[in-house]
Design a protein around this motif. Structure first.
Motif, PDB file in Angstrom:
ATOM      1  N   SER B  90       0.785  -1.232   0.000  1.00  0.00           N
ATOM      2  CA  SER B  90       0.000   0.000   0.000  1.00  0.00           C
ATOM      3  C   SER B  90       0.823   1.291   0.000  1.00  0.00           C
ATOM      4  O   SER B  90       0.307   2.345  -0.352  1.00  0.00           O
ATOM      5  CB  SER B  90      -0.976   0.005   1.179  1.00  0.00           C
ATOM      6  OG  SER B  90      -0.330  -0.347   2.366  1.00  0.00           O
ATOM      7  N   GLN B 155      -0.983   1.135  -9.299  1.00  0.00           N
ATOM      8  CA  GLN B 155      -1.470  -0.228  -9.553  1.00  0.00           C
ATOM      9  C   GLN B 155      -1.308  -1.108  -8.320  1.00  0.00           C
ATOM     10  O   GLN B 155      -2.180  -1.904  -7.991  1.00  0.00           O
ATOM     11  CB  GLN B 155      -0.693  -0.852 -10.717  1.00  0.00           C
ATOM     12  CG  GLN B 155      -1.109  -0.358 -12.086  1.00  0.00           C
ATOM     13  CD  GLN B 155      -0.286  -1.027 -13.167  1.00  0.00           C
ATOM     14  OE1 GLN B 155       0.941  -1.096 -13.065  1.00  0.00           O
ATOM     15  NE2 GLN B 155      -0.936  -1.531 -14.196  1.00  0.00           N
ATOM     16  N   ARG B 157      -1.282  -0.268  -5.225  1.00  0.00           N
ATOM     17  CA  ARG B 157      -2.298   0.095  -4.235  1.00  0.00           C
ATOM     18  C   ARG B 157      -3.627  -0.611  -4.563  1.00  0.00           C
ATOM     19  O   ARG B 157      -4.335  -1.088  -3.681  1.00  0.00           O
ATOM     20  CB  ARG B 157      -2.515   1.616  -4.274  1.00  0.00           C
ATOM     21  CG  ARG B 157      -2.524   2.295  -2.933  1.00  0.00           C
ATOM     22  CD  ARG B 157      -2.343   3.792  -3.102  1.00  0.00           C
ATOM     23  NE  ARG B 157      -3.380   4.388  -3.929  1.00  0.00           N
ATOM     24  CZ  ARG B 157      -4.409   5.109  -3.472  1.00  0.00           C
ATOM     25  NH1 ARG B 157      -4.513   5.324  -2.183  1.00  0.00           N
ATOM     26  NH2 ARG B 157      -5.295   5.627  -4.276  1.00  0.00           N
ATOM     27  N   SER B 158      -3.948  -0.671  -5.847  1.00  0.00           N
ATOM     28  CA  SER B 158      -5.177  -1.358  -6.269  1.00  0.00           C
ATOM     29  C   SER B 158      -5.071  -2.854  -6.047  1.00  0.00           C
ATOM     30  O   SER B 158      -6.039  -3.515  -5.650  1.00  0.00           O
ATOM     31  CB  SER B 158      -5.442  -1.105  -7.755  1.00  0.00           C
ATOM     32  OG  SER B 158      -5.607   0.268  -7.980  1.00  0.00           O
ATOM     33  N   LEU B 159      -3.895  -3.381  -6.310  1.00  0.00           N
ATOM     34  CA  LEU B 159      -3.657  -4.804  -6.117  1.00  0.00           C
ATOM     35  C   LEU B 159      -3.828  -5.160  -4.639  1.00  0.00           C
ATOM     36  O   LEU B 159      -4.413  -6.190  -4.288  1.00  0.00           O
ATOM     37  CB  LEU B 159      -2.233  -5.103  -6.567  1.00  0.00           C
ATOM     38  CG  LEU B 159      -1.879  -6.431  -7.194  1.00  0.00           C
ATOM     39  CD1 LEU B 159      -2.893  -6.869  -8.222  1.00  0.00           C
ATOM     40  CD2 LEU B 159      -0.494  -6.324  -7.842  1.00  0.00           C
ATOM     41  N   HIS B 160      -3.321  -4.298  -3.792  1.00  0.00           N
ATOM     42  CA  HIS B 160      -3.406  -4.542  -2.361  1.00  0.00           C
ATOM     43  C   HIS B 160      -4.860  -4.474  -1.892  1.00  0.00           C
ATOM     44  O   HIS B 160      -5.322  -5.300  -1.085  1.00  0.00           O
ATOM     45  CB  HIS B 160      -2.552  -3.514  -1.610  1.00  0.00           C
ATOM     46  CG  HIS B 160      -2.409  -3.807  -0.152  1.00  0.00           C
ATOM     47  ND1 HIS B 160      -2.881  -2.961   0.828  1.00  0.00           N
ATOM     48  CD2 HIS B 160      -1.876  -4.871   0.487  1.00  0.00           C
ATOM     49  CE1 HIS B 160      -2.635  -3.498   2.005  1.00  0.00           C
ATOM     50  NE2 HIS B 160      -2.023  -4.638   1.840  1.00  0.00           N
ATOM     51  N   LEU B 161      -5.598  -3.514  -2.435  1.00  0.00           N
ATOM     52  CA  LEU B 161      -7.024  -3.405  -2.120  1.00  0.00           C
ATOM     53  C   LEU B 161      -7.754  -4.662  -2.593  1.00  0.00           C
ATOM     54  O   LEU B 161      -8.580  -5.236  -1.869  1.00  0.00           O
ATOM     55  CB  LEU B 161      -7.594  -2.161  -2.806  1.00  0.00           C
ATOM     56  CG  LEU B 161      -9.098  -1.931  -2.694  1.00  0.00           C
ATOM     57  CD1 LEU B 161      -9.530  -1.806  -1.237  1.00  0.00           C
ATOM     58  CD2 LEU B 161      -9.502  -0.669  -3.471  1.00  0.00           C
ATOM     59  N   SER B 162      -7.414  -5.075  -3.785  1.00  0.00           N
ATOM     60  CA  SER B 162      -8.011  -6.283  -4.343  1.00  0.00           C
ATOM     61  C   SER B 162      -7.704  -7.501  -3.465  1.00  0.00           C
ATOM     62  O   SER B 162      -8.574  -8.347  -3.231  1.00  0.00           O
ATOM     63  CB  SER B 162      -7.448  -6.461  -5.756  1.00  0.00           C
ATOM     64  OG  SER B 162      -7.994  -7.581  -6.346  1.00  0.00           O
ATOM     65  N   ALA B 163      -6.487  -7.542  -2.948  1.00  0.00           N
ATOM     66  CA  ALA B 163      -6.078  -8.654  -2.080  1.00  0.00           C
ATOM     67  C   ALA B 163      -6.868  -8.665  -0.773  1.00  0.00           C
ATOM     68  O   ALA B 163      -7.122  -9.724  -0.199  1.00  0.00           O
ATOM     69  CB  ALA B 163      -4.585  -8.580  -1.795  1.00  0.00           C
ATOM     70  N   VAL B 164      -7.267  -7.492  -0.293  1.00  0.00           N
ATOM     71  CA  VAL B 164      -8.101  -7.425   0.912  1.00  0.00           C
ATOM     72  C   VAL B 164      -9.448  -8.103   0.645  1.00  0.00           C
ATOM     73  O   VAL B 164      -9.944  -8.877   1.471  1.00  0.00           O
ATOM     74  CB  VAL B 164      -8.288  -5.966   1.386  1.00  0.00           C
ATOM     75  CG1 VAL B 164      -9.401  -5.854   2.415  1.00  0.00           C
ATOM     76  CG2 VAL B 164      -6.980  -5.431   1.973  1.00  0.00           C
ATOM     77  N   PHE B 165     -10.016  -7.869  -0.531  1.00  0.00           N
ATOM     78  CA  PHE B 165     -11.275  -8.541  -0.884  1.00  0.00           C
ATOM     79  C   PHE B 165     -11.051 -10.055  -1.054  1.00  0.00           C
ATOM     80  O   PHE B 165     -11.812 -10.860  -0.532  1.00  0.00           O
ATOM     81  CB  PHE B 165     -11.864  -7.957  -2.180  1.00  0.00           C
ATOM     82  CG  PHE B 165     -12.622  -6.674  -1.962  1.00  0.00           C
ATOM     83  CD1 PHE B 165     -11.958  -5.458  -1.858  1.00  0.00           C
ATOM     84  CD2 PHE B 165     -14.005  -6.674  -1.840  1.00  0.00           C
ATOM     85  CE1 PHE B 165     -12.654  -4.267  -1.641  1.00  0.00           C
ATOM     86  CE2 PHE B 165     -14.712  -5.490  -1.625  1.00  0.00           C
ATOM     87  CZ  PHE B 165     -14.037  -4.293  -1.525  1.00  0.00           C
ATOM     88  N   VAL B 166     -10.009 -10.396  -1.791  1.00  0.00           N
ATOM     89  CA  VAL B 166      -9.794 -11.787  -2.189  1.00  0.00           C
ATOM     90  C   VAL B 166      -9.273 -12.644  -1.035  1.00  0.00           C
ATOM     91  O   VAL B 166      -9.571 -13.829  -0.956  1.00  0.00           O
ATOM     92  CB  VAL B 166      -8.824 -11.822  -3.400  1.00  0.00           C
ATOM     93  CG1 VAL B 166      -8.197 -13.177  -3.594  1.00  0.00           C
ATOM     94  CG2 VAL B 166      -9.559 -11.371  -4.649  1.00  0.00           C
ATOM     95  N   ASN B 167      -8.523 -12.041  -0.142  1.00  0.00           N
ATOM     96  CA  ASN B 167      -8.001 -12.817   0.986  1.00  0.00           C
ATOM     97  C   ASN B 167      -8.702 -12.491   2.306  1.00  0.00           C
ATOM     98  O   ASN B 167      -9.404 -13.314   2.869  1.00  0.00           O
ATOM     99  CB  ASN B 167      -6.485 -12.611   1.104  1.00  0.00           C
ATOM    100  CG  ASN B 167      -5.917 -13.244   2.361  1.00  0.00           C
ATOM    101  OD1 ASN B 167      -5.874 -12.626   3.412  1.00  0.00           O
ATOM    102  ND2 ASN B 167      -5.519 -14.500   2.269  1.00  0.00           N
ATOM    103  N   ASN B 168      -8.554 -11.282   2.811  1.00  0.00           N
ATOM    104  CA  ASN B 168      -9.079 -10.958   4.153  1.00  0.00           C
ATOM    105  C   ASN B 168     -10.597 -11.152   4.237  1.00  0.00           C
ATOM    106  O   ASN B 168     -11.102 -11.792   5.158  1.00  0.00           O
ATOM    107  CB  ASN B 168      -8.798  -9.509   4.545  1.00  0.00           C
ATOM    108  CG  ASN B 168      -7.333  -9.125   4.563  1.00  0.00           C
ATOM    109  OD1 ASN B 168      -7.006  -7.945   4.573  1.00  0.00           O
ATOM    110  ND2 ASN B 168      -6.430 -10.104   4.539  1.00  0.00           N
TER     111      ASN B 168
END
Lengths: 254, 254
Positions: B90, B155, B157-168
């Motif tokens: 992030s 990008q 930052r977006s990937l990290h946000l996406s990872a919050v949805f996909v993992n957390n």
């Protein structure tokens, strides 16, 4: 040899047809469906029919149709002596209450027509009113799966609810993650290893212990930044509601 | 031979240490951390230190500490000539703005201390200010992974946000699913095959196409029944918010 009439032509019926057909001690004597087109999926079936009035006699009738059609379909079986079961996660056994010999044969899995499923690992949840009928189902289920459970209607309803969280809702979150990637010219394959590890980890530890991330840490700054990054209000609400639930779960102050 | 000073002693640092140590063309000359206890994880490290003033000269300094500590840690490196990178999803590259030779080395994966990770499959997201530094990072990353990407700070930052949805967030939904099972005397292992298939399916089709369930079908009756089944209000809100988002995604009337 257990004889079966399979009623329905959707994904559950198709997968059951395939796996039963591969067993030497199970014989599907008829597949019955309203939809002639989808009946074409049942290659090699000895008898296919769209005629609900011409249903043959069998040991077990498996009704694998949508929840709302189970009752009406079962009424075509009122003169049958065999065991009548449905495959629904959410309907109770008494959806078939006009039949003394009723039961449930619920495979807990998500079925797609294009995917092969290893049925040996699919939990089969069974319920019956009579012990002899339960034994009949157990014998059938254990031909195709190593994971056979006795599950009451109440439990099965909970299992189905749980499956909505574990499958439908997680899939939607993955869709949102995917959408965020695509909007930023990032290929979805970048997320695949994370996704795989998210699930594989749970073979070793519980999802409670597995949790990480800003909400678990109570990292308000990152959470606020990520909320601001989200462009649409539905995504923001999902972020807010899930983060709050995670914070509560781990006793972080809100 | 690329020489590395690794700063940090958490899960990311531990996993990087392991995978770098296994490579013949990478040499970790020092591990630096504030926490003497966690430094014990770095078995066989030639030099471990808790002294930020005694940092050795290296080609690359990898700062694998919590987001909020990156800036202060990097200030201990102000007299160094090597390339300085952080591993955060992030934080932008300019978190290291006091260093001309700065970069990011972000492995997109969830790391637990007890899990072995196949680094070959972990996407490594790289960023640098200078082409020669980018090449240095690319050379380093490709020693350990087959999936190396150039990813900008935006990008990432977006990937990290996406990872919050996909993992957390998915993990939290699985936790809720697990909790519902336990409350009804159902073992969590019953859900494992469903969970595995939910993810495996996505190797073949998109999460958009993969969606099933009551919200996707617009099956209001089942949705209402399931809402009523949920005992706590947070679970109900999650059910409501996610179902509404699914319905909107597939154009069902609300």
């Amino acid at each position: 040899m257990t004889t079966i009439v399979l009623i329905g032509s959707g994904n559950v019926a198709t997968h059951l047809f395939k796996v039963f057909s591969a067993s030497e001690s199970i014989k599907i004597i008829q597949v019955v469906g309203r939809n002639e087109r989808t009946l074409e999926r049942f290659e090699g079936a000895e008898a296919m029919s769209t005629d609900f009035n011409g249903i043959k006699d069998a040991d077990i009738y498996i009704i694998a149709v949508s929840d709302d059609s189970i009752l009406s379909v079962s009424q075509h079986l009122s003169d049958k002596n065999g065991l009548i079961v449905h495959t629904s996660g959410s309907k109770t056994i008494d959806e078939l209450s006009s039949h003394a010999r009723r039961g449930v044969f619920y495979p807990l899995q998500t079925f797609s027509h294009f995917r092969e499923i290893d049925f040996k690992k699919v939990p089969i949840c069974l319920e019956a009113r009579q012990e002899s009928d339960f034994n009949l189902l157990q014998n059938l289920a254990s031909q195709i799966s190593d994971k056979v459970y006795e599950v009451s209607s109440d439990q099965r309803r909970s299992l189905h609810l749980s499956a909505v969280f574990v499958n439908n809702f997680t899939n939607h979150l993955i869709h949102i993650g995917n959408r965020i990637c695509l909007e930023n010219s990032l290929p979805f394959e970048m997320l695949q290893p994370l996704l795989q590890e998210t699930v594989s980890k749970l073979n070793e530890i519980s999802p409670y212990d597995s949790q990480t991330g800003p909400a678990r840490r109570g990292d308000l700054k990152t959470m606020q930044n990520q909320m601001d990054q989200l462009k649409n209000r539905d995504d923001q609400e999902i972020y807010r509601v899930l983060s709050r639930s995670i914070q509560k779960t781990y006793g972080k102050k809100l």
